[in-house]
Design a protein around this motif. Structure first.
Motif: not given
Length: 313
Positions: A23-24, A112-114, A244-251
């Motif tokens: 993801m990173v 990020f509002t998507t 859901s586990a991967m989403m934080p790393f998208d940021y």
């Protein structure tokens, strides 16, 4: 696809950690893609850049499409594929134009509002039940937009509005993907997306057409390659672990964008923009975790109900 069976990271890593690294990697590649889009837009209109991005992405994917064959491509969802491509194209056109004139990090933060728009769309158009906690998180997320944009009575940043329009179209496209995924294979969805987008993106490009220089053509080819690798890395991440586990790393796209914007263009984000980005990110992460929790409960309840109906299972 061979890419999905390739291990670029040590085998001793857990599946979740490897998914996070993919993801990173995707976030870094998409940040580089935005940089290439900005560079290409110095010579070509953003509409042309959109076409070349799709054209060369299709070129990079053709070997895989040829190996995959036509199996699994039969569909009756032509209408949904068409509207998905239209909303995807609208999202790309508005995004490419916005980042050609707007600081990269600020644009990424607003984009990020998507998931927030997707939550609203799921409630309005898909009939999904969105309860108070998710609505509250959605409202808080949009307050983060106000922190970044800080509109006043005299001036509204129209380019920032354009990024939000792009996020809205991206959310619409994501909801259609969600609907397609109920009956369609991943191969079909990926294939039809690139096949539809390439000729569709040529139409607006023709109205502003000018031939790229040979030097720029090299950058456009690189853009298609980076886009393809980014999407493959993203897909690999979601194969490794739950979204859901991967989403934080998208940021991590935000610090990547801030670094590239600063190094290449001398752009900086002020404190309030970072605060607003944090609010949006926190809200969307909460929504993702909440959706995952509710989905797990529904699966557990369905399994329990099936067990009661058929005790011999």
């Amino acid at each position: 696809m061979a890419f999905f069976s390739t291990r670029l990271f040590p085998s001793k890593l857990s599946v979740t950690v490897e998914g996070a690294l993919w993801m990173v990697t995707a976030a870094a590649l998409f940040s580089v893609l935005n940089l290439l889009i900005r560079h290409a837009s110095t010579e070509l209109h953003p509409f042309q850049v959109t076409f070349f991005r799709n054209f060369f992405s299709l070129a990079f994917m053709l070997p895989w499409l040829m190996r995959a064959g036509l199996g699994g491509l039969r569909t009756r969802k032509w209408g949904l594929y068409s509207t998905r491509a239209l909303t995807g194209l609208a999202a790309m056109l508005t995004w490419f134009y916005a980042i050609s004139v707007m600081p990269l990090a600020e644009a990424v933060a607003l984009n990020f509002t998507t998931p927030l728009f997707a939550t609203v769309g799921a409630a309005l158009f898909l009939g999904e039940v969105v309860r108070l906690r998710r609505w509250t998180a959605t409202v808080v997320g949009f307050l983060g937009v106000l922190v970044i944009v800080r509109p006043d009575a005299e001036a509204i940043d129209l380019v920032a509005v354009l990024v939000l329009v792009s996020a809205c179209f991206s959310a619409a496209s994501a909801l259609q993907v969600k609907a397609l995924a109920r009956t369609e294979s991943t191969t079909a969805m990926v294939t039809y997306m690139v096949l539809f987008l390439t000729p569709m993106s040529l139409v607006p490009a023709l109205f502003v057409w000018s031939w790229p220089s040979w030097g720029m053509l090299v950058w456009l080819v690189a853009m298609g390659g980076v886009a393809t690798l980014g999407h493959l890395s993203l897909t690999r991440a979601f194969h490794m672990a739950d979204a859901s586990a991967m989403m934080p790393f998208d940021y991590t796209k935000l610090p990547f964008a801030a670094l590239l914007g600063y190094v290449m263009f001398g752009e900086t984000m002020d404190l309030w923009s970072w605060v607003g980005a944090g609010i949006i990110a926190g809200s969307t992460i909460y929504i993702a975790q909440r959706e995952a929790s509710l989905a797990r409960r529904e699966r557990t309840a369905a399994a329990a109900s099936a067990s009661v109906r058929d005790p011999g299972r």
